[in-house]
Design a protein around this motif. Sequence first.
Motif, PDB file in Angstrom:
ATOM      1  N   GLU A 289       0.838  -1.203   0.000  1.00 48.33           N
ATOM      2  CA  GLU A 289       0.000   0.000   0.000  1.00 48.33           C
ATOM      3  C   GLU A 289       0.874   1.255   0.000  1.00 48.33           C
ATOM      4  N   ASP A 290       1.911   1.274   0.850  1.00 51.12           N
ATOM      5  CA  ASP A 290       2.867   2.399   0.830  1.00 51.12           C
ATOM      6  C   ASP A 290       3.404   2.612  -0.578  1.00 51.12           C
ATOM      7  N   ALA A 291       3.849   1.507  -1.186  1.00 55.23           N
ATOM      8  CA  ALA A 291       4.502   1.582  -2.488  1.00 55.23           C
ATOM      9  C   ALA A 291       3.573   2.158  -3.551  1.00 55.23           C
ATOM     10  N   CYS A 292       2.336   1.708  -3.558  1.00 53.83           N
ATOM     11  CA  CYS A 292       1.387   2.168  -4.571  1.00 53.83           C
ATOM     12  C   CYS A 292       1.036   3.642  -4.385  1.00 53.83           C
ATOM     13  N   TRP A 293       0.852   4.057  -3.144  1.00 53.87           N
ATOM     14  CA  TRP A 293       0.578   5.472  -2.876  1.00 53.87           C
ATOM     15  C   TRP A 293       1.767   6.342  -3.282  1.00 53.87           C
ATOM     16  N   LEU A 294       2.982   5.902  -2.938  1.00 53.49           N
ATOM     17  CA  LEU A 294       4.158   6.703  -3.257  1.00 53.49           C
ATOM     18  C   LEU A 294       4.339   6.835  -4.767  1.00 53.49           C
ATOM     19  N   ALA A 295       4.144   5.735  -5.503  1.00 51.30           N
ATOM     20  CA  ALA A 295       4.281   5.791  -6.958  1.00 51.30           C
ATOM     21  C   ALA A 295       3.271   6.770  -7.564  1.00 51.30           C
ATOM     22  N   TRP A 296       2.037   6.723  -7.069  1.00 43.28           N
ATOM     23  CA  TRP A 296       1.013   7.632  -7.578  1.00 43.28           C
ATOM     24  C   TRP A 296       1.374   9.083  -7.270  1.00 43.28           C
ATOM     25  N   LEU A 297       1.814   9.339  -6.038  1.00 47.82           N
ATOM     26  CA  LEU A 297       2.173  10.702  -5.648  1.00 47.82           C
ATOM     27  C   LEU A 297       3.349  11.223  -6.477  1.00 47.82           C
ATOM     28  N   ILE A 298       4.336  10.372  -6.737  1.00 49.95           N
ATOM     29  CA  ILE A 298       5.474  10.782  -7.569  1.00 49.95           C
ATOM     30  C   ILE A 298       4.990  11.140  -8.970  1.00 49.95           C
ATOM     31  N   SER A 299       4.101  10.326  -9.516  1.00 50.24           N
ATOM     32  CA  SER A 299       3.594  10.592 -10.866  1.00 50.24           C
ATOM     33  C   SER A 299       2.788  11.883 -10.931  1.00 50.24           C
ATOM     34  N   GLU A 300       2.217  12.279  -9.787  1.00 46.71           N
ATOM     35  CA  GLU A 300       1.430  13.510  -9.716  1.00 46.71           C
ATOM     36  C   GLU A 300       2.269  14.715  -9.313  1.00 46.71           C
ATOM     37  N   GLY A 301       3.545  14.486  -9.001  1.00 49.89           N
ATOM     38  CA  GLY A 301       4.393  15.567  -8.502  1.00 49.89           C
ATOM     39  C   GLY A 301       4.035  15.994  -7.095  1.00 49.89           C
ATOM     40  N   ARG A 302       3.417  15.081  -6.331  1.00 52.66           N
ATOM     41  CA  ARG A 302       2.922  15.409  -4.991  1.00 52.66           C
ATOM     42  C   ARG A 302       3.615  14.582  -3.904  1.00 52.66           C
ATOM     43  N   GLU A 303       4.813  14.102  -4.189  1.00 51.97           N
ATOM     44  CA  GLU A 303       5.471  13.200  -3.242  1.00 51.97           C
ATOM     45  C   GLU A 303       5.752  13.841  -1.885  1.00 51.97           C
ATOM     46  N   ALA A 304       5.759  15.155  -1.817  1.00 46.94           N
ATOM     47  CA  ALA A 304       5.964  15.828  -0.533  1.00 46.94           C
ATOM     48  C   ALA A 304       4.822  15.536   0.446  1.00 46.94           C
ATOM     49  N   GLU A 305       3.686  15.067  -0.056  1.00 41.75           N
ATOM     50  CA  GLU A 305       2.532  14.763   0.798  1.00 41.75           C
ATOM     51  C   GLU A 305       2.564  13.341   1.361  1.00 41.75           C
ATOM     52  N   TYR A 306       3.574  12.576   0.991  1.00 41.64           N
ATOM     53  CA  TYR A 306       3.609  11.140   1.308  1.00 41.64           C
ATOM     54  C   TYR A 306       3.481  10.858   2.803  1.00 41.64           C
ATOM     55  N   THR A 307       4.299  11.469   3.626  1.00 43.06           N
ATOM     56  CA  THR A 307       4.239  11.201   5.066  1.00 43.06           C
ATOM     57  C   THR A 307       2.869  11.548   5.637  1.00 43.06           C
ATOM     58  N   ALA A 308       2.343  12.712   5.278  1.00 45.41           N
ATOM     59  CA  ALA A 308       1.058  13.150   5.825  1.00 45.41           C
ATOM     60  C   ALA A 308      -0.072  12.203   5.431  1.00 45.41           C
ATOM     61  N   LEU A 309       0.004  11.623   4.219  1.00 49.47           N
ATOM     62  CA  LEU A 309      -1.056  10.741   3.762  1.00 49.47           C
ATOM     63  C   LEU A 309      -0.909   9.308   4.280  1.00 49.47           C
ATOM     64  N   ARG A 310       0.322   8.863   4.515  1.00 48.47           N
ATOM     65  CA  ARG A 310       0.526   7.467   4.902  1.00 48.47           C
ATOM     66  C   ARG A 310       0.609   7.250   6.412  1.00 48.47           C
ATOM     67  N   MET A 311       1.098   8.218   7.152  1.00 54.18           N
ATOM     68  CA  MET A 311       1.305   7.984   8.579  1.00 54.18           C
ATOM     69  C   MET A 311       0.022   7.630   9.334  1.00 54.18           C
ATOM     70  N   PRO A 312      -1.122   8.257   9.052  1.00 56.26           N
ATOM     71  CA  PRO A 312      -2.345   7.830   9.752  1.00 56.26           C
ATOM     72  C   PRO A 312      -2.687   6.366   9.493  1.00 56.26           C
ATOM     73  N   ALA A 313      -2.464   5.890   8.269  1.00 58.25           N
ATOM     74  CA  ALA A 313      -2.729   4.485   7.958  1.00 58.25           C
ATOM     75  C   ALA A 313      -1.794   3.570   8.736  1.00 58.25           C
ATOM     76  N   VAL A 314      -0.529   3.944   8.809  1.00 58.19           N
ATOM     77  CA  VAL A 314       0.453   3.157   9.567  1.00 58.19           C
ATOM     78  C   VAL A 314       0.047   3.065  11.029  1.00 58.19           C
ATOM     79  N   GLN A 315      -0.331   4.196  11.607  1.00 57.98           N
ATOM     80  CA  GLN A 315      -0.716   4.215  13.019  1.00 57.98           C
ATOM     81  C   GLN A 315      -1.981   3.394  13.264  1.00 57.98           C
ATOM     82  N   THR A 316      -2.927   3.433  12.326  1.00 55.88           N
ATOM     83  CA  THR A 316      -4.146   2.625  12.439  1.00 55.88           C
ATOM     84  C   THR A 316      -3.810   1.142  12.482  1.00 55.88           C
ATOM     85  N   VAL A 317      -2.937   0.692  11.579  1.00 58.68           N
ATOM     86  CA  VAL A 317      -2.599  -0.727  11.497  1.00 58.68           C
ATOM     87  C   VAL A 317      -1.793  -1.175  12.711  1.00 58.68           C
ATOM     88  N   LEU A 318      -0.854  -0.366  13.160  1.00 59.86           N
ATOM     89  CA  LEU A 318      -0.078  -0.756  14.342  1.00 59.86           C
ATOM     90  C   LEU A 318      -0.971  -0.854  15.576  1.00 59.86           C
TER      91      LEU A 318
END
Length: 375
Positions: A289-318
């Motif tokens: 899931e991390d990988a797919c989100w990061l690839a999409w964000l890179i393709s959109e030029g929005r990779e700077a948003e990666y931590t903000a978008l993924r960290m809540p998901a990581v915390q939910t799963v942990l």
Amino acid sequence: MAPGHRSILIAGAGATGLAAALELARRGFHPRIVDSDAGPVPLIESRALGVNARTLTLLAPSRVTDAILQEAQQIARFRVVSKGRRLADLDTTTIAGPYSALHALAQGHTERLLVGKLSDYEVVPEWETSIVSVSDDRSKPRVTLRKADGSVESASFDIVIGADGAHSTVRKAIGIGFPGEALESSFYLADFRYSQPVDSHFAEISLVDPGMIGRLPLERYVLRYISTLPDFETRIQHPAPIAERVWASNFRVHFRHVDTMSRGNVFLAGDAAHIHSPAGARGMNLGIEDACWLAWLISEGREAEYTALRMPAVQTVLKQTRQLTSLITMRNPLAIAIRNLAVPVLFRLPAFSQRLLHGVSGYDTPPPPWIDGAL
């Protein structure tokens, strides 16, 4: 610079790194992917087994999902038993959407399917190639690689993705900490091949009190048992004559995650960014899931948003895996008695069972906005 012309290096050719490479490749990038190992994880030594509905959704555009479904075992039911009494029986096929909650396929198989599909884009992992260092240049990090023949290469990249596991060289090189803790107890596992087909469409946890023994399907002839008890193999009730004890291992469970999943143009994904208990079968799935989100964000030029978008998901799963692990590792007799009384009641509540199923499916994290109709 056109997005597809950005130079990208992926460290780690496990499921996470391969998924990142594949998602980037189908979007027009040509990433390099390196790994210090000689090839994908051995088929008989796969720690990760579960492929959840979220992962199947994410890998559907690349057609990897079609291949997974041809090889995987559907886990149609999840059961909890104690002293011969069934405490819970959950039908995992009732989840909304095109896929049932969970399938079982050895990680080695999943990785080989990803490698095969990646070759369609003429991207081939560079095996036996390790990361020596990563510079602190945040805009265009310089990476030193050591190749299989011992030669050293140094090159700069627009983006570096660290998908190189819990002991990530990339993470350490850029100075991101990995705080957390380890459980006191170890987990033990063993895979058995039987001389005849066994029922491979359900997963089961037997509460031994204290401790547990889990039964997970690998193939029609192979089951995995996982336990908190060192002598668990003597307690297994085998469903058929044993043909072979295929593999056995043990491990400590850690709960750790980074505070940030990127620094400049260096990004972390999968076990390089978070590790947790196997309860709930979320580890490999969360990395993909991390990988797919990061690839999409890179393709959109929005990779700077990666931590903000993924960290809540990581915390939910942990949080979820910590709660599930606490339930199966209880040692206090009173707490065990209360749990065994509560579990049957809770599982009869539709809201509880659907919430649990939602998590096992991977649907408790945000849906991928680039896939129409994703749950």
